[in-house]
Design an enzyme around this catalytic site. Sequence first.
Site, short mmCIF file in Angstrom:
data_model
loop_
_atom_site.label_atom_id
_atom_site.label_comp_id
_atom_site.label_asym_id
_atom_site.label_seq_id
_atom_site.Cartn_x
_atom_site.Cartn_y
_atom_site.Cartn_z
N ASP A 109 -18.44 55.89 -15.21
CA ASP A 109 -17.26 55.58 -13.86
C ASP A 109 -16.22 55.37 -13.98
OD1 ASP A 109 -16.12 54.80 -11.47
OD2 ASP A 109 -17.36 52.91 -11.97
N ASP A 110 -15.75 57.06 -13.87
CA ASP A 110 -14.30 57.38 -14.44
C ASP A 110 -14.16 58.10 -15.30
OD1 ASP A 110 -13.76 55.84 -11.82
OD2 ASP A 110 -11.69 55.06 -13.02
N CYS A 146 -14.07 57.09 -6.55
CA CYS A 146 -16.33 55.42 -6.77
C CYS A 146 -16.56 56.21 -5.24
CB CYS A 146 -15.75 54.93 -7.15
SG CYS A 146 -17.11 53.52 -7.00
N ASP A 167 -18.77 59.27 -11.78
CA ASP A 167 -18.90 59.85 -10.13
C ASP A 167 -16.98 60.07 -10.02
OD1 ASP A 167 -16.85 57.86 -11.37
OD2 ASP A 167 -17.68 55.84 -9.62
N ASN A 168 -16.68 60.47 -10.61
CA ASN A 168 -14.55 61.28 -10.57
C ASN A 168 -14.37 61.43 -12.14
OD1 ASN A 168 -13.98 58.38 -9.06
ND2 ASN A 168 -12.89 58.86 -10.79
#
Length: 640
Positions: free
Chosen positions: A46-47, A82, A328-329
């Site tokens: 995540d991130d 997200c 996700d990003n």
Amino acid sequence: MKFLSLVIIATLGLATMASGQQEPNQKPIFGKPEKKRPNILFIFTDDQDYRMDSLSYMPNVQKYLVEQGTTYTNHYATVSVCCPSRVSLLRGQYAHNTNITHVMEPYGGYDRFNRLKLGESYLPIWLQEAGYSTNYIGKLMNGVAVHNWQNAPKGWNYQDQLLDPYTYVYNTPVFSKDGEPPVFYENAYQTDIIHGKAKAALKRLNNTEEPFFLWVSPMAPHGQFQIHSENPVNITTEPPISAKRHEKFFEDVKVPRTPNFNPDVQGKTASYFNDMPKLTDEQVDFLDHTYRRRLRALQAVDEMVGTLFEQLEEQGQLDNTYVFYSADNGYHLGHHRALAGKTTNMEEDINVPLIIRGPGIPKGAVSDLVSTHESLAPTFLALAKGEDKLPSWVDGGVMPITPALQNHPLQASTETFSVEFWSDNIAWENDENLFVPGVNTYKTLRVIGPTYDYSYAVWCTGEHELFNLKSDPYQTQNIYNQATDRFINRLDALLLVLKSCKAGSCRNPWKVLHDNAEVQSLPEALSKDQDDFYATLPKVKYDHCTGYYDYENEAPHFGDVAEANTTVQHATVINNPSKQPERVIPPQDIVDLFNLLPVPESTGHTMVDDDFESLAKPVPEQLMQTVVDWSRYGFYSYGS
């Protein structure tokens, strides 16, 4: 004798079947054995940044993935936050087709996902139809919470979901397994619990005949949410929290000082970037501190990666398993003078990690293949030999990652894609002001080839950006005003198609622009005999700036590029805010409700043992029975 031989052979065959020695997915004993279809393990952080080199600080990722697989340097998230990014991956669609454009209501979140019926046809259901056991552990999307745990996502044979509002609290892990009442794990570190659950899942799946798809999604290195009881109630974010055993790592490490890190001359010259002052020394120090905290939080993820590979090898499954690693990003820290965060169209936010290992994947290789999250689901299905289960409205295509997929009929675009975002706020993390009023709505074209690499953006303000990333990889000079009209016309035409594309028009915008096959790439489109055609096309623009997707607001569009059988219609009605909770809860009661679960500052565990489930405690009934729109109190902001 011939009859006796047949009897002996038949008897041996029955004995083999009775003893359970026949391999799963094999044909009958007299037929040629059919190789079991491959398993797929998907590790999804995540991130996590790619451009700031975080992968280099993960030794197990290096050992098991980078050295034994292929790193894809041109993999992108097409919406850099997200929930929209995850839904685009799950559905194989751009955000303008899912219409999930925010992390929470009214334009995003799990309730909207269900209201739009997006969970009726998406990745896990397609894989189930293809004969796979589907399994999910960790964070799915914003809005899966302690009060709606009964409404578990469809399509998963096994799921263990992180639950809001504790998803972003490292030392208070809260889960619901298969729609059962939620539990929290006392004095445990969230990534370690995910680690234990993933290890246990692999052990369980080793005893199943069907191939498996296992998606493991730790929250790290996302920032942590904090709720404060001041009046009014204040929600802030802080840099991620590591496991105690990692809290002293990397004490001298700093954010890489690339040319776009806090530059003397601002290179991005659109919207709010125009007014960004140079960061102070104190702000830079805090960004370095944040970077170190992010790297520390990733160490527990890296330990999990090591365990999962050891488990696959011990079970004899490794050689028949594809392992994907992505996020996700991306993330930025001081790039183009911006404070910590995402949501921009800078490369730091959209260019994300992708490493793949498995049968037919070159070892220790680096590939410049262009791909996006929308093409992961079709690629999973192609590896599973279940691409016939994909709906015709899917925007992504199959990535040619193995020799067998090189000539797949549903090819993903390997040159062009678009990046999009809608917001009427600018979002920073780990700052006193999470939201600053401003315009962050844009469409960006990325077109990448062997000798060219361009980023072309149109903002709702009417401003434009053009970067040549071959000569300027850090986007330090906007050359829009120096480019010729004929060159801009080509880029704008591609964006005109991609900004509202569906299905095949997303995979091959050139086919929309040219009915014949004479133009299939940017160099071919630059032929002078095409000048008049491109000069007559309408230009990409917005009627006005909005914080949500509105098809009419982004007119004109290139013809009717929508597929006739698409399940998502362009209608502003679904942008209406959803119904508010039945009762408004006083802010102090929200603080008290959140604090019903203990939030230790750190945990003493060195890592969970196999009996980690003994740490599980029931979540208080009051938490489960109180319906709260947590976003009303500042949760989710763009910290998600």
